[in-house]
Design an enzyme around this catalytic site. Structure first.
Site, PDB file in Angstrom:
ATOM      1  N   SER A 104       0.800  -1.210   0.000  1.00 56.46           N
ATOM      2  CA  SER A 104       0.000   0.000   0.000  1.00 56.46           C
ATOM      3  C   SER A 104       0.841   1.273   0.000  1.00 56.46           C
ATOM      4  O   SER A 104       1.588   1.534  -0.919  1.00 56.46           O
ATOM      5  CB  SER A 104      -0.945  -0.061   1.203  1.00 56.46           C
ATOM      6  OG  SER A 104      -2.086   0.702   0.987  1.00 56.46           O
ATOM      7  N   ASP A 245      -2.105   6.396  -3.496  1.00 60.81           N
ATOM      8  CA  ASP A 245      -0.981   5.731  -2.831  1.00 60.81           C
ATOM      9  C   ASP A 245      -0.480   4.597  -3.727  1.00 60.81           C
ATOM     10  O   ASP A 245      -0.944   4.432  -4.849  1.00 60.81           O
ATOM     11  CB  ASP A 245      -1.380   5.243  -1.431  1.00 60.81           C
ATOM     12  CG  ASP A 245      -2.370   4.094  -1.456  1.00 60.81           C
ATOM     13  OD1 ASP A 245      -3.103   3.971  -2.450  1.00 60.81           O
ATOM     14  OD2 ASP A 245      -2.435   3.323  -0.479  1.00 60.81           O
ATOM     15  N   ASP A 247      -0.859   1.419  -4.043  1.00 63.43           N
ATOM     16  CA  ASP A 247      -1.743   0.443  -4.683  1.00 63.43           C
ATOM     17  C   ASP A 247      -3.068   1.076  -5.098  1.00 63.43           C
ATOM     18  O   ASP A 247      -3.998   0.381  -5.501  1.00 63.43           O
ATOM     19  CB  ASP A 247      -1.970  -0.785  -3.793  1.00 63.43           C
ATOM     20  CG  ASP A 247      -2.774  -0.474  -2.536  1.00 63.43           C
ATOM     21  OD1 ASP A 247      -2.784   0.703  -2.115  1.00 63.43           O
ATOM     22  OD2 ASP A 247      -3.383  -1.397  -1.971  1.00 63.43           O
ATOM     23  N   ASP A 249      -5.609   2.390  -3.619  1.00 63.28           N
ATOM     24  CA  ASP A 249      -6.898   2.181  -2.946  1.00 63.28           C
ATOM     25  C   ASP A 249      -7.246   3.365  -2.048  1.00 63.28           C
ATOM     26  O   ASP A 249      -8.290   3.377  -1.414  1.00 63.28           O
ATOM     27  CB  ASP A 249      -6.941   0.859  -2.180  1.00 63.28           C
ATOM     28  CG  ASP A 249      -5.968   0.792  -1.012  1.00 63.28           C
ATOM     29  OD1 ASP A 249      -5.133   1.714  -0.871  1.00 63.28           O
ATOM     30  OD2 ASP A 249      -6.029  -0.183  -0.234  1.00 63.28           O
TER      31      ASP A 249
END
Length: 447
Positions: A104, A245, A247, A249
């Site tokens: 993440s 960010d 990833d 999400d």
């Protein structure tokens, strides 16, 4: 609940090539989860795997593939794709399981493994514990016969599929024509898909954070380092900036002046708009204990509730599904829109804000300030050994802090899900009082 050895608040996460983020653990996850999600039906079983741009992805991905294929599961590899894309494609491709390899918003040296069930939702604590038990059991029991091993294929159109899904979440009668947008992809999973989606919807797109080299993900960019976006917005005289960010999400937005709009303000924008149109379900919004008191008061002013869960977008989603809500999220920028996605999606959340911006014809600076935030202070206290939260002195300090803010604020003390830290947070109308409460509890924990 049993103690967790591998899984934390959001999948398995840690420093790459160090337990639990090793190739061996990844191999065991593949075998254990693969076996668990294979029904007894006589058919091919499928797992889909996406990743972000970290160097260690080249180590974790083949280890997972070896685990899945060894129990007889077929594998489709997406390459770099946002976490929400993997979740959605798990469902749309009728896969038995979806996997995202990402840590993440963490720096490149960390990595993680997130798992999604066939419905595209993150797995429950109970299912993760069962996978852990299988990982530590006789893992070689039940491996596939040589002629039943899984096959692997790279899916070349995964990114194009995801772009179309994202664009479909934007109202058809609207366009981004005339908007100049800075997009910061954090050198992460969305570095190709996010700029393309915005461009195809009509925007003039200025990209930063789109040159991943395996080591620069989230480095001084993205939703956790918003200065790069703000500087670029002012330099290019853009209408707004969007920072994802690693990833993708989560999202943080900034207005034309470079002022940051966090997840709480984003939820307020979208909640107000949906409520005005009679499209907000569940009578309110689901957020975590970290969301600002200002958001709660803003929603109450509209006759809406704010339901709080423990930290982690998975818990937000669980409560949303239980209560029939279609909007929830976290202050950090995870925004979940269940009309369109099964987990937090930074790009989709940004598009919902852009839809409100276009429809109302207001600049981002007018739209981005929906409520006054209540002063909120967070202190992280590192500890070694046993959790200091069991200490009577600490419990007494927490009680005193709560008494200080009674009626005008709140105190929240919780352990981190990923590090040996105690997070001490307080918020209230009187900033001096809030500071005093936080410092008193933090000192008690240190002592």
């Amino acid at each position: 609940m049993s103690t967790r050895k591998y899984f934390g608040t959001d999948g398995i996460r840690g420093r790459a090539n160090t337990f639990p983020m090793t190739a061996e653990v990844a191999y065991r996850v593949g075998m254990a989860a693969g076996k668990m999600f294979m029904s007894n039906a006589d058919r091919r079983h499928l797992v889909v795997i996406g990743k972000d741009t970290r160097l260690s992805g080249y180590m974790i991905e083949p280890a997972l593939v070896a685990g899945f294929t060894s129990v007889g599961m077929d594998v489709r590899l997406f390459g770099p794709l946002p976490t929400p894309g993997v979740a959605l494609m798990t469902r749309s491709m009728r896969a038995d399981l979806g996997v995202m390899i990402s840590a993440s918003h963490n720096a490149f040296m960390d990595n993680g493994i997130k798992l999604f069930g066939p419905d595209g939702y993150k797995l429950s604590d109970e299912v993760e514990l069962e996978i852990e038990a299988r990982m530590d059991g006789d893992i070689l029991q039940g491996v596939a016969e040589p002629h039943k091993l899984g096959r692997v294929q790279r899916l070349d159109d995964a990114q194009a599929r995801y772009i179309e899904i994202v664009k479909a979440s934007f109202p058809r009668h609207l366009t981004l024509n005339g908007l100049r947008i800075v997009i910061d992809c954090a050198h992460g999973a969305a570095y190709k898909v996010a700029p393309l989606a915005l461009y195809e919807l009509g925007a003039e797109v200025i990209c930063i954070g789109v040159s991943p080299d395996g080591l620069n993900i989230n480095e001084k960019c993205g939703s956790t380092h918003t200065d790069a976006m703000a500087v670029k917005v002012k330099e290019m005289r853009a209408d707004l900036g969007i920072a994802l960010d690693g990833d993708a999400d989560r999202v943080v937005i900034c207005d034309e002046n470079g002022k940051v709009v966090d997840g709480d303000q984003i939820m307020a924008i979208v909640a107000g708009h949906l409520a005005d149109k009679g499209l907000l379900k569940g009578g309110g919004v689901v957020a975590t204990v970290m969301s600002n008191l200002g958001l709660e008061r803003f929603l109450a002013g509209k006759g809406l509730t704010l339901e709080r869960t423990k930290v982690g977008d998975r818990y937000v989603m669980e409560r949303m599904r239980e209560g029939g809500f279609n909007l929830g999220g976290e202050q950090s920028g995870h925004v979940i829109l269940t009309d369109h996605a099964t987990t937090g999606d930074g790009l989709m959340a940004a598009l919902q804000v852009l839809a409100v911006l276009v429809e109302r014809g207001k600049p981002m600076s007018k739209l981005g300030h929906q409520f006054d935030t209540v002063p909120q202070i967070l202190k992280n206290v590192r500890f070694t050994g046993v959790s200091p939260l069991n200490s009577e002195a600490v419990k007494q300090a927490i009680r005193e802090g709560e008494e200080m803010l009674k009626g005008s604020g709140r105190v929240l003390v919780r352990p981190s899900g990923t590090e040996p830290l105690i997070r001490v947070m307080a918020e209230g109308d009187d900033e001096k009082q809030v500071k005093a409460a936080v410092n008193m509890i933090a000192e008690a924990i240190k002592a």
